[in-house]
Design a protein around this motif. Structure first.
Motif, PDB file in Angstrom:
ATOM      1  N   VAL A   1       0.882  -1.165   0.000  1.00 38.04           N
ATOM      2  CA  VAL A   1       0.000   0.000   0.000  1.00 38.04           C
ATOM      3  C   VAL A   1       0.917   1.211   0.000  1.00 38.04           C
ATOM      4  CG1 VAL A   1      -1.696   1.342   1.263  1.00 38.04           C
ATOM      5  CG2 VAL A   1      -1.891  -1.145   1.185  1.00 38.04           C
ATOM      6  N   VAL A   2       0.841   1.998  -1.073  1.00 35.21           N
ATOM      7  CA  VAL A   2       1.804   3.074  -1.319  1.00 35.21           C
ATOM      8  C   VAL A   2       1.098   4.427  -1.319  1.00 35.21           C
ATOM      9  CG1 VAL A   2       3.597   3.919  -2.880  1.00 35.21           C
ATOM     10  CG2 VAL A   2       3.092   1.460  -2.779  1.00 35.21           C
ATOM     11  N   GLN A   3       1.692   5.391  -0.641  1.00 34.79           N
ATOM     12  CA  GLN A   3       1.141   6.734  -0.597  1.00 34.79           C
ATOM     13  C   GLN A   3       1.358   7.436  -1.947  1.00 34.79           C
ATOM     14  OE1 GLN A   3       2.003   8.280   3.222  1.00 34.79           O
ATOM     15  NE2 GLN A   3       1.406  10.364   2.693  1.00 34.79           N
ATOM     16  N   LEU A   4       0.291   8.108  -2.449  1.00 37.64           N
ATOM     17  CA  LEU A   4       0.341   8.730  -3.770  1.00 37.64           C
ATOM     18  C   LEU A   4       0.670  10.216  -3.738  1.00 37.64           C
ATOM     19  CD1 LEU A   4      -2.779   7.103  -5.472  1.00 37.64           C
ATOM     20  CD2 LEU A   4      -0.370   6.480  -5.763  1.00 37.64           C
ATOM     21  N   VAL A   5       0.465  10.844  -2.613  1.00 39.88           N
ATOM     22  CA  VAL A   5       0.725  12.277  -2.490  1.00 39.88           C
ATOM     23  C   VAL A   5       1.226  12.537  -1.080  1.00 39.88           C
ATOM     24  CG1 VAL A   5      -1.640  12.836  -1.783  1.00 39.88           C
ATOM     25  CG2 VAL A   5      -0.242  14.588  -2.880  1.00 39.88           C
ATOM     26  N   GLY A   6       2.089  13.537  -0.941  1.00 47.85           N
ATOM     27  CA  GLY A   6       2.689  13.820   0.360  1.00 47.85           C
ATOM     28  C   GLY A   6       1.667  13.899   1.476  1.00 47.85           C
TER      29      GLY A   6
ATOM     30  N   ALA B   1       6.930  13.362   3.087  1.00 47.61           N
ATOM     31  CA  ALA B   1       7.049  14.718   2.562  1.00 47.61           C
ATOM     32  C   ALA B   1       5.688  15.391   2.606  1.00 47.61           C
ATOM     33  CB  ALA B   1       7.557  14.679   1.115  1.00 47.61           C
ATOM     34  N   PRO B   2       5.668  16.742   2.625  1.00 42.28           N
ATOM     35  CA  PRO B   2       4.383  17.445   2.515  1.00 42.28           C
ATOM     36  C   PRO B   2       3.782  17.232   1.129  1.00 42.28           C
ATOM     37  CG  PRO B   2       6.150  18.911   3.261  1.00 42.28           C
ATOM     38  CD  PRO B   2       6.796  17.666   2.755  1.00 42.28           C
ATOM     39  N   GLY B   3       2.475  17.422   1.018  1.00 37.22           N
ATOM     40  CA  GLY B   3       1.856  17.324  -0.294  1.00 37.22           C
ATOM     41  C   GLY B   3       2.083  18.567  -1.131  1.00 37.22           C
ATOM     42  N   LEU B   4       2.265  19.703  -0.465  1.00 36.57           N
ATOM     43  CA  LEU B   4       2.372  20.969  -1.178  1.00 36.57           C
ATOM     44  C   LEU B   4       3.504  21.798  -0.585  1.00 36.57           C
ATOM     45  CD1 LEU B   4       1.073  22.843  -3.328  1.00 36.57           C
ATOM     46  CD2 LEU B   4      -0.372  23.764  -1.488  1.00 36.57           C
ATOM     47  N   LEU B   5       4.414  22.246  -1.443  1.00 35.85           N
ATOM     48  CA  LEU B   5       5.528  23.096  -1.028  1.00 35.85           C
ATOM     49  C   LEU B   5       5.253  24.544  -1.417  1.00 35.85           C
ATOM     50  CD1 LEU B   5       8.130  21.894   0.350  1.00 35.85           C
ATOM     51  CD2 LEU B   5       6.799  20.213  -0.919  1.00 35.85           C
ATOM     52  N   GLY B   6       6.021  25.444  -0.800  1.00 42.19           N
ATOM     53  CA  GLY B   6       5.811  26.868  -1.050  1.00 42.19           C
ATOM     54  C   GLY B   6       6.307  27.329  -2.397  1.00 42.19           C
ATOM     55  N   THR B   7       7.336  26.690  -2.934  1.00 44.22           N
ATOM     56  CA  THR B   7       7.894  27.084  -4.231  1.00 44.22           C
ATOM     57  C   THR B   7       8.222  25.858  -5.055  1.00 44.22           C
ATOM     58  OG1 THR B   7      10.198  27.075  -3.463  1.00 44.22           O
ATOM     59  CG2 THR B   7       8.943  29.134  -3.171  1.00 44.22           C
TER      60      THR B   7
ATOM     61  N   ARG C   1      -2.716  23.144 -15.899  1.00 47.51           N
ATOM     62  CA  ARG C   1      -1.291  23.363 -15.632  1.00 47.51           C
ATOM     63  C   ARG C   1      -1.071  24.795 -15.145  1.00 47.51           C
ATOM     64  NH1 ARG C   1       0.529  18.122 -15.665  1.00 47.51           N
ATOM     65  NH2 ARG C   1       0.025  17.080 -17.639  1.00 47.51           N
ATOM     66  N   THR C   2      -0.722  24.931 -13.879  1.00 48.07           N
ATOM     67  CA  THR C   2      -0.360  26.225 -13.303  1.00 48.07           C
ATOM     68  C   THR C   2       0.896  26.029 -12.457  1.00 48.07           C
ATOM     69  OG1 THR C   2      -1.610  25.933 -11.241  1.00 48.07           O
ATOM     70  CG2 THR C   2      -2.827  26.808 -13.147  1.00 48.07           C
ATOM     71  N   ASP C   3       1.397  27.125 -11.869  1.00 49.59           N
ATOM     72  CA  ASP C   3       2.561  26.987 -11.010  1.00 49.59           C
ATOM     73  C   ASP C   3       2.246  26.159  -9.770  1.00 49.59           C
ATOM     74  OD1 ASP C   3       0.880  28.834  -9.843  1.00 49.59           O
ATOM     75  OD2 ASP C   3       2.494  30.165  -9.181  1.00 49.59           O
ATOM     76  N   PHE C   4       0.949  26.059  -9.424  1.00 49.04           N
ATOM     77  CA  PHE C   4       0.547  25.209  -8.298  1.00 49.04           C
ATOM     78  C   PHE C   4       0.983  23.765  -8.537  1.00 49.04           C
ATOM     79  CE2 PHE C   4      -2.356  22.243  -6.290  1.00 49.04           C
ATOM     80  CZ  PHE C   4      -2.463  22.731  -4.991  1.00 49.04           C
ATOM     81  N   ASP C   5       0.782  23.292  -9.761  1.00 51.97           N
ATOM     82  CA  ASP C   5       1.111  21.916 -10.110  1.00 51.97           C
ATOM     83  C   ASP C   5       2.589  21.613  -9.893  1.00 51.97           C
ATOM     84  OD1 ASP C   5      -0.283  19.564 -11.158  1.00 51.97           O
ATOM     85  OD2 ASP C   5       1.142  19.682 -12.812  1.00 51.97           O
ATOM     86  N   GLU C   6       3.424  22.634 -10.059  1.00 50.22           N
ATOM     87  CA  GLU C   6       4.872  22.455  -9.915  1.00 50.22           C
ATOM     88  C   GLU C   6       5.325  22.427  -8.463  1.00 50.22           C
ATOM     89  OE1 GLU C   6       6.428  25.673 -12.147  1.00 50.22           O
ATOM     90  OE2 GLU C   6       5.660  24.948 -14.080  1.00 50.22           O
ATOM     91  N   ARG C   7       4.399  22.630  -7.531  1.00 50.27           N
ATOM     92  CA  ARG C   7       4.736  22.629  -6.104  1.00 50.27           C
ATOM     93  C   ARG C   7       4.200  21.403  -5.373  1.00 50.27           C
ATOM     94  NH1 ARG C   7       1.559  27.680  -5.409  1.00 50.27           N
ATOM     95  NH2 ARG C   7       1.546  27.069  -3.203  1.00 50.27           N
ATOM     96  N   VAL C   8       3.591  20.493  -6.125  1.00 52.09           N
ATOM     97  CA  VAL C   8       3.002  19.289  -5.524  1.00 52.09           C
ATOM     98  C   VAL C   8       4.008  18.144  -5.532  1.00 52.09           C
ATOM     99  CG1 VAL C   8       1.207  17.526  -5.785  1.00 52.09           C
ATOM    100  CG2 VAL C   8       0.658  19.941  -6.173  1.00 52.09           C
ATOM    101  N   ILE C   9       4.111  17.453  -4.398  1.00 49.41           N
ATOM    102  CA  ILE C   9       4.884  16.209  -4.346  1.00 49.41           C
ATOM    103  C   ILE C   9       3.884  15.058  -4.353  1.00 49.41           C
ATOM    104  CG2 ILE C   9       6.376  14.738  -2.948  1.00 49.41           C
ATOM    105  CD1 ILE C   9       7.953  17.082  -2.132  1.00 49.41           C
ATOM    106  N   GLY C  10       3.816  14.394  -5.485  1.00 48.59           N
ATOM    107  CA  GLY C  10       2.868  13.301  -5.609  1.00 48.59           C
ATOM    108  C   GLY C  10       2.878  12.735  -7.011  1.00 48.59           C
ATOM    109  N   ILE C  11       2.059  11.752  -7.226  1.00 52.13           N
ATOM    110  CA  ILE C  11       1.993  11.068  -8.508  1.00 52.13           C
ATOM    111  C   ILE C  11       1.521  12.039  -9.597  1.00 52.13           C
ATOM    112  CG2 ILE C  11      -0.384  10.282  -8.154  1.00 52.13           C
ATOM    113  CD1 ILE C  11       0.493   7.592  -9.449  1.00 52.13           C
ATOM    114  N   THR C  12       2.058  11.895 -10.799  1.00 50.44           N
ATOM    115  CA  THR C  12       1.670  12.761 -11.910  1.00 50.44           C
ATOM    116  C   THR C  12       0.352  12.282 -12.512  1.00 50.44           C
ATOM    117  OG1 THR C  12       2.811  11.453 -13.585  1.00 50.44           O
ATOM    118  CG2 THR C  12       4.099  13.172 -12.460  1.00 50.44           C
TER     119      THR C  12
END
Length: 328
Positions: free
Chosen positions: A150-155, A186-192, A268-279
């Motif tokens: 069982v694998v986590q898909l997003v931070g 890891a967090p799901g969402l980073l600041g930059t 596709r926005t800059d938000f997408d580039e700050r997510v740690i998770g599956i594409t």
């Protein structure tokens, strides 16, 4: 064109002995509950002839099968959803006027998993989903392993006071299925985007990401552009400015923090580039993708996910299902 009773009678030869015998045998079998051998003995005919006449009675319309759907069962609504959106399966539940919708969805999802997990699956699961948490809380432990990992898909790292929910989500599913849990530390969402790129390159993240292409099943929630209470309190909350940008870009909902528009196309926005998770590409390549999501307010997000092929199985409530099929 539907055949009239008169037309059927003429075709069968309503006055002949064969038809009378066919009707009598059909009544004895279907109404009186007699076995074919008992009918043969009572009427002094062979059992193969009884069998042939029962089959013939169905073919010519003397015997018709009617399935009555009990309350709380929505097979026709489920079939409509499946046909409309190309789903492999839809599960529709009715929480009732005073019932807990989240609990009803969780119970239905748990039953679905208990029925369909038969061994060998490699499961991905998203974080910060109240509906998934309700599902795993309702899941009964299997007597033998029915999944490998069982694998986590997003931070899932966030505020310590709610971190326990994200941890319990993965831990309970792994324990119930006999699988090995794989956490994404890891967090799901980073600041930059730069911070995201730096953390995503760390071996603790890449080792988890290496599991994603080989998953056979994903278990996800569907979010809207307004974060759920669980996500909002997690420390991975989406700012008002991010929400405004996502909405102005056409976003209606998300799966694993990957946002899409009304047609299900990734936004596709800059938000997408700050997510740690599956594409989105890797997620939609997983063979079985199960979403547990309900509430009419979520209908636009769920519809977008269906149109975009983000999921293959939907578990939802009856009111939301009707809203989905009634929308043209």
């Amino acid at each position: 064109m539907t055949e009239t009773p008169v037309g059927m009678s003429r075709r069968l030869g309503a006055g002949d002995d064969q038809t009378r015998l066919m009707v009598r045998i059909a009544r004895m079998y279907h109404e009186q509950g007699l076995r074919q051998s008992e009918i043969a003995s009572e009427l002094h005919v062979s059992q193969p002839r009884v069998s042939r006449l029962l089959k013939r009675a169905v073919e010519v319309g003397i015997v018709r099968t009617t399935v009555t759907e009990p309350g709380g069962v929505f097979t026709e609504l489920e079939r409509t959803l499946e046909r409309r959106f190309g789903l492999a399966e839809a599960v529709v539940v009715d929480p009732g006027a005073d019932a807990d919708e989240l609990r009803a969805l969780g119970s239905a999802a748990a039953t679905y998993l208990e029925t369909t997990l038969i061994g060998g699956d490699r499961i991905g699961i998203s974080s910060w989903s109240a509906s998934l948490l309700a599902a795993v809380e309702s899941l009964r432990p299997s007597h033998q392993p029915v999944a490998q990992t069982v694998v986590q898909l997003v931070g899932g790292v966030g505020e310590s006071r709610v971190q326990v929910d994200a941890t319990r989500l993965l831990t309970r599913l792994a324990a119930a299925t006999g699988a090995e849990p794989v956490f994404l530390p890891a967090p799901g969402l980073l600041g930059t985007a730069a911070a995201r790129d730096s953390l995503a390159a760390d071996s603790s993240v890449t080792s988890v990401a290496a599991h994603w292409p080989g998953l056979t099943m994903a278990l996800v929630g569907i979010g809207t552009t307004e974060p759920s209470p669980l996500l909002r309190s997690s420390g991975n909350a989406i700012s008002e400015a991010d929400q405004d940008r996502l909405r102005s870009s056409g976003a209606v909902g998300d799966v694993c923090l990957r946002y899409f528009d009304a047609d299900g196309e990734p936004v596709r926005t800059d938000f997408d580039e700050r997510v740690i998770g599956i594409t989105p590409e890797t997620l939609r390549a997983i063979p079985r993708r199960i979403a547990v999501a309900g509430g009419v307010r979520k209908a636009p997000a769920i519809r977008g996910a269906l149109r975009g092929g983000w999921i293959t199985v939907l578990i939802t409530d009856a009111a939301t299902a009707r809203a989905l099929v009634e929308e043209r």
